[in-house]
Design a protein around this motif. Structure first.
Motif, mmCIF file in Angstrom:
data_model
loop_
_atom_site.group_PDB
_atom_site.id
_atom_site.type_symbol
_atom_site.label_atom_id
_atom_site.label_comp_id
_atom_site.label_asym_id
_atom_site.label_seq_id
_atom_site.Cartn_x
_atom_site.Cartn_y
_atom_site.Cartn_z
ATOM 1 N N GLY A 214 3.124 -88.738 109.082
ATOM 2 C CA GLY A 214 2.076 -88.344 107.844
ATOM 3 C C GLY A 214 0.830 -88.807 107.685
ATOM 4 N N GLY A 215 0.182 -90.235 106.814
ATOM 5 C CA GLY A 215 -0.495 -90.083 106.432
ATOM 6 C C GLY A 215 -1.221 -90.380 105.231
ATOM 7 N N ILE A 216 -1.994 -91.730 104.829
ATOM 8 C CA ILE A 216 -2.655 -91.795 103.582
ATOM 9 C C ILE A 216 -3.527 -91.530 103.247
ATOM 10 C CG2 ILE A 216 -0.625 -93.610 103.212
ATOM 11 C CD1 ILE A 216 -3.145 -95.826 103.559
ATOM 12 N N VAL A 217 -4.996 -90.887 104.837
ATOM 13 C CA VAL A 217 -5.788 -90.557 104.569
ATOM 14 C C VAL A 217 -6.176 -90.015 105.292
ATOM 15 C CG1 VAL A 217 -7.380 -92.316 103.135
ATOM 16 C CG2 VAL A 217 -7.046 -92.228 105.711
ATOM 17 N N ASP A 218 -7.659 -88.234 105.412
ATOM 18 C CA ASP A 218 -7.132 -87.256 106.205
ATOM 19 C C ASP A 218 -8.611 -87.604 106.816
ATOM 20 O OD1 ASP A 218 -9.511 -86.838 104.917
ATOM 21 O OD2 ASP A 218 -8.767 -85.239 104.388
ATOM 22 N N GLU A 219 -8.787 -87.082 107.975
ATOM 23 C CA GLU A 219 -10.621 -88.116 108.259
ATOM 24 C C GLU A 219 -11.560 -88.171 108.312
ATOM 25 O OE1 GLU A 219 -10.835 -84.806 111.942
ATOM 26 O OE2 GLU A 219 -8.813 -85.182 113.436
ATOM 27 N N SER A 220 -11.579 -87.401 106.915
ATOM 28 C CA SER A 220 -12.816 -87.484 106.386
ATOM 29 C C SER A 220 -12.648 -88.844 104.970
ATOM 30 C CB SER A 220 -13.186 -86.133 105.660
ATOM 31 O OG SER A 220 -11.920 -85.924 104.056
ATOM 32 N N GLY A 221 -11.677 -89.448 104.828
ATOM 33 C CA GLY A 221 -11.581 -90.336 104.200
ATOM 34 C C GLY A 221 -10.621 -90.252 103.057
ATOM 35 N N ALA A 222 -10.283 -88.978 103.238
ATOM 36 C CA ALA A 222 -9.771 -88.650 101.464
ATOM 37 C C ALA A 222 -8.482 -89.020 101.158
ATOM 38 C CB ALA A 222 -10.649 -86.576 101.378
ATOM 39 N N PRO A 223 -7.727 -88.892 100.046
ATOM 40 C CA PRO A 223 -6.668 -89.532 99.988
ATOM 41 C C PRO A 223 -5.802 -88.450 100.383
ATOM 42 C CG PRO A 223 -7.449 -89.065 98.097
ATOM 43 C CD PRO A 223 -8.711 -89.571 99.511
ATOM 44 N N THR A 224 -4.249 -88.670 100.929
ATOM 45 C CA THR A 224 -3.027 -87.901 101.486
ATOM 46 C C THR A 224 -1.773 -88.721 100.683
ATOM 47 O OG1 THR A 224 -3.152 -88.429 103.263
ATOM 48 C CG2 THR A 224 -4.552 -86.970 103.145
ATOM 49 N N LEU A 225 -1.626 -89.181 99.643
ATOM 50 C CA LEU A 225 -0.967 -89.616 99.344
ATOM 51 C C LEU A 225 0.457 -88.548 98.821
ATOM 52 C CD1 LEU A 225 -2.265 -92.727 97.164
ATOM 53 C CD2 LEU A 225 -1.205 -92.393 99.217
ATOM 54 N N ASP A 226 0.518 -87.590 98.842
ATOM 55 C CA ASP A 226 1.552 -86.645 98.246
ATOM 56 C C ASP A 226 1.993 -85.457 99.403
ATOM 57 O OD1 ASP A 226 -0.537 -85.202 98.197
ATOM 58 O OD2 ASP A 226 0.189 -84.037 96.431
ATOM 59 N N ARG A 227 2.086 -86.108 100.267
ATOM 60 C CA ARG A 227 1.896 -85.550 102.109
ATOM 61 C C ARG A 227 3.170 -85.202 102.258
ATOM 62 N NH1 ARG A 227 -1.520 -86.322 107.293
ATOM 63 N NH2 ARG A 227 -0.005 -85.130 107.907
ATOM 64 N N ALA A 228 4.216 -84.078 102.309
ATOM 65 C CA ALA A 228 5.692 -84.016 102.333
ATOM 66 C C ALA A 228 6.304 -85.149 103.424
ATOM 67 C CB ALA A 228 5.734 -82.513 102.917
ATOM 68 N N GLU A 229 5.423 -85.611 104.735
ATOM 69 C CA GLU A 229 5.932 -86.517 105.107
ATOM 70 C C GLU A 229 5.567 -87.516 105.029
ATOM 71 O OE1 GLU A 229 3.322 -83.257 107.475
ATOM 72 O OE2 GLU A 229 3.127 -84.574 105.707
ATOM 73 N N ASN A 230 4.855 -87.855 103.720
ATOM 74 C CA ASN A 230 4.723 -89.195 103.258
ATOM 75 C C ASN A 230 6.373 -88.842 102.376
ATOM 76 O OD1 ASN A 230 2.898 -89.822 104.161
ATOM 77 N ND2 ASN A 230 1.118 -89.495 102.704
ATOM 78 N N VAL A 231 6.607 -88.898 101.259
ATOM 79 C CA VAL A 231 7.311 -88.153 100.534
ATOM 80 C C VAL A 231 8.970 -88.455 101.768
ATOM 81 C CG1 VAL A 231 8.889 -86.250 98.727
ATOM 82 C CG2 VAL A 231 6.719 -86.858 99.372
ATOM 83 N N GLU A 232 8.666 -88.039 102.390
ATOM 84 C CA GLU A 232 9.966 -88.551 103.383
ATOM 85 C C GLU A 232 10.203 -88.979 103.815
ATOM 86 O OE1 GLU A 232 12.228 -86.369 107.959
ATOM 87 O OE2 GLU A 232 10.497 -85.629 106.756
ATOM 88 N N ALA A 233 9.473 -89.815 103.740
ATOM 89 C CA ALA A 233 9.473 -91.463 104.462
ATOM 90 C C ALA A 233 9.761 -91.921 103.409
ATOM 91 C CB ALA A 233 7.517 -91.541 105.725
ATOM 92 N N ALA A 234 8.767 -91.920 102.032
ATOM 93 C CA ALA A 234 9.333 -93.233 100.944
ATOM 94 C C ALA A 234 10.694 -92.446 100.920
ATOM 95 C CB ALA A 234 8.546 -92.508 99.881
ATOM 96 N N GLU A 235 11.541 -91.564 100.847
ATOM 97 C CA GLU A 235 13.055 -91.552 100.165
ATOM 98 C C GLU A 235 13.467 -91.959 101.426
ATOM 99 O OE1 GLU A 235 12.455 -87.275 98.249
ATOM 100 O OE2 GLU A 235 12.728 -87.106 100.216
ATOM 101 N N PHE A 236 13.226 -91.812 102.475
ATOM 102 C CA PHE A 236 13.998 -93.103 103.291
ATOM 103 C C PHE A 236 14.222 -94.517 103.091
ATOM 104 C CE2 PHE A 236 13.274 -95.931 107.201
ATOM 105 C CZ PHE A 236 14.356 -95.496 107.788
ATOM 106 N N LEU A 237 13.081 -94.867 102.883
ATOM 107 C CA LEU A 237 12.877 -96.972 103.229
ATOM 108 C C LEU A 237 13.499 -96.901 101.863
ATOM 109 C CD1 LEU A 237 8.887 -96.851 103.533
ATOM 110 C CD2 LEU A 237 11.442 -97.936 104.463
#
Length: 452
Positions: A214-237
Motif C-alpha cells: 500500500g502507501g499513504i500517498v500517491d505519486e501526486s501526493g494525494a492521500p491514499t490512507l484507505d487503500r485495501a492494502e493499508n487496511v490489511e496492514a492495520a489489521e495485521f498490526l
C-alpha cells in the motif's frame, strides 16, 4: 518505545540547521554567484563529533562566508510565523517527509539550479529513494542528509528461550510472526512483563503499509490512507498486539522502558525483538557485553528485503538573503569529504572512549558512495558478532529502501494516520472505518492546500 521517536531525531540528526524566508525571490536566486558574505542558520543544537567535523569542513571550504547559527530546535509553528514575517535565516533543516508541504506553500526554493551550479547530480550523490523524499512536481527541493533504515533488532537470549528462530520473524509470513511474538511475550502478576515483538505500530504505520503493497500517498501526493492494502496492514498490526496482550498493555510497558539507560530492554530482556532505526545500535554499544543482539531485515509481502527511507534535509527559503552561500554550504556539509571527516572524528571518539568497547557502528549518510567508504574503512565490532551482524544488516538493507512519499498535506496526512492507528489498535474502530475517516479528513486538507 514511542519515546524513541523524538530521540531518534536528536541522535540521527547530530546537525540541525533551519531557516526560511518570504515567498518572493525564487526566480531571482543566483546560485552561480561566489559564496561570500553573511549566512544564517536556525536550529543548530546537540552538536556531536560528527556534526562538528562536518561544520569545520564546510567552514574551511567557504572561507569567505561568515556563518551565524541560532541554537534552538526547529518548530513548525515558529517556522510558519517567521516565514510570514519574512525574517527567516538562510538555511533550514526539516524532516524530509515534510519538504513537499512547505514547497507547496511557496516557502522554499527549488534546488535544481543549486545542484547544477555546483556540478552535483542528486541521483548520483544520494540514494534514489532519498531524492524521491524531497522531490515534488518534478523538482528537488532539499539537500538530504542522513538515512536511518529500520529493521528488526533481535534479542538472542529471549528468542532462544522461546524457541524462536530468525526465520520466524518474517513479515511476509504474518501468521509466523504473530506466533513468534506471542511465544516471546511474557506476563508476571497478570501484567505484561516482556514484549515479544514491538512493531512501532503507530509511528511506523506508513512503513508497514508500504510493506503490504500500500502507501499513504500517491505519486501526486494525494492521500491514499484507505487503500485495501493499508487496511490489511492495520489489521495485521492489531492482531500482532492482541496476541501479546493488547496495544494498551504493550504500550504501557514500552513507555516504561529505560531506553537509553543501564536497564534498557535488551539488557533486562524486556523485549524479544523490535523495529529500530540504525541509531539504536549506537545506544546499545556500551552494553555490548551484557546484551545478545542480532538483526533481521523487514520484508514485503513478496518476501523481498524492505525498509523505508527516513532522515532530515537542508532547504533554502524562498527569498533567502544569500542563496548561493546557503547552497554551497549545504552541499559542503553533505559532501563525501565532509562525511569522511565525520567518520574520522567518530573513529577517534570510539578509540578515546573505553565505554564504546571499540565498536564503531558506522554512519548512514544518505549517500551510497559515503556509506560504502565508511563501512569499508570504519564500521567494525570486533569481538561482538551480534553487533557486527546488526551493523552489516543495516548497511545491506539501505539500498532496498522505499520512499514514504511527499505531499503538500504531509503533516496532516501523518496526523490523521496516527490518530486512526491509535483508534484501530485500541479496538475503538475497525481498520476499514478508521482509515476511511482519516482519508476523508486528509483529502480535505490536501484539497485545501492544492488549490491555494
Amino acid at each position: 518505545m514511542r519515546a524513541r521517536a523524538g530521540a531518534a531525531g536528536a541522535i540521527a540528526a547530530a546537525l540541525l540547521l533551519t531557516g526560511c524566508g518570504g515567498a518572493a525571490g525564487n526566480a531571482e536566486a543566483d546560485f552561480e554567484a561566489d559564496p561570500t558574505g553573511a549566512l544564517s542558520g536556525w536550529g543548530f543544537e546537540n552538536t556531536d563529533d560528527v556534526g562538528q567535523a562536518r561544520l569545520d569542513h564546510a567552514a574551511a571550504q567557504l572561507e569567505g562566508v561568515e556563518i551565524t547559527l541560532d541554537q534552538t530546535a526547529f518548530d513548525a509553528q515558529k517556522f510558519t510565523t517567521l516565514a510570514a514575517s519574512g525574517s527567516m535565516p538562510d538555511v533550514v533543516q526539516i524532516d524530509r517527509q515534510f519538504v513537499a508541504t512547505y514547497a507547496a506553500q511557496g516557502l522554499l526554493m527549488p534546488l535544481d539550479a543549486c545542484f547544477a551550479a555546483n556540478d552535483v547530480d542528486p541521483q548520483q550523490r544520494w540514494y534514489p529513494q532519498v531524492v524521491q523524499d524531497v522531490t515534488w512536481e518534478d523538482q528537488v527541493w532539499a539537500v538530504p542528509q542522513f538515512y536511518q533504515p529500520p529493521l528488526i533488532l533481535t534479542n538472542a537470549r529471549v528468542m532462544e528461550e522461546a524457541g524462536v528462530e530468525a526465520s520466524d520473524l518474517d513479515p511476509s509470513d504474518p501468521v509466523s510472526l504473530i506466533d513468534a511474538a506471542e511465544a516471546m511475550s511474557a506476563t508476571e502478576g497478570g501484567s505484561i512483563s516482556r514484549v515479544g515483538f514491538d512493531p512501532q505500530g503507530v509511528s511506523k504505520a506508513a512503513m508497514w503499509m508500504l510493506s503490504f503493497g500500500g502507501g499513504i500517498v500517491d505519486e501526486s501526493g494525494a492521500p491514499t490512507l484507505d487503500r485495501a492494502e493499508n487496511v490489511e496492514a492495520a489489521e495485521f498490526l492489531q492482531q500482532l498486539y492482541d496476541a501479546q496482550g493488547g496495544f494498551a498493555e504493550v504500550s504501557s510497558l514500552v513507555d516504561s522502558f529505560d531506553l537509553f539507560g543501564d536497564e534498557n530492554p535488551y539488557v533486562t530482556d524486556q523485549v524479544g525483538a523490535a523495529v529500530f532505526d540504525q541509531w539504536y545500535v549506537n545506544v546499545l554499544t556500551p552494553y555490548a557485553e551484557q546484551v545478545e543482539i542480532g538483526a533481521v531485515p523487514l520484508r514485503d509481502q513478496e518476501g523481498e528485503d524492505f525498509t523505508a527511507a527516513g532522515g532530515s534535509s537542508f532547504v533554502i527559503p524562498a527569498g533567502a538573503a544569500n542563496p548561493s552561500a546557503a547552497c554551497a554550504w549545504a552541499l559542503q556539509l553533505t559532501s563525501p569529504e565532509a562525511w569522511q571527516a565525520a567518520a574520522e572524528a567518530r573513529a577517534t571518539t570510539t578509540e578515546a572512549e573505553p565505554e564504546r568497547l571499540g565498536i564503531n557502528a558506522g554512519l548512514f549518510t544518505g549517500s551510497p558512495e559515503s556509506d560504502t567508504a565508511i563501512r569499508e574503512n570504519f564500521a567494525s565490532a570486533e569481538g561482538f558478532p551480534g553487533f557486527q551482524g546488526a551493523i552489516d544488516s543495516y548497511y545491506d538493507v539501505a539500498a532496498e529502501g522505499t520512499s514514504l512519499g511527499g505531499s503538500p498535506a504531509g503533516q496532516q496526512i501523518q496526523t490523521e494516520l496516527q490518530n486512526a492507528m491509535q483508534s484501530i489498535l485500541l479496538g475503538d474502530s475497525s481498520a476499514e472505518d478508521a482509515l476511511a475517516a482519516a482519508q476523508e479528513a486528509a483529502q480535505r486538507a490536501y484539497d485545501q492546500v492544492s488549490t491555494e
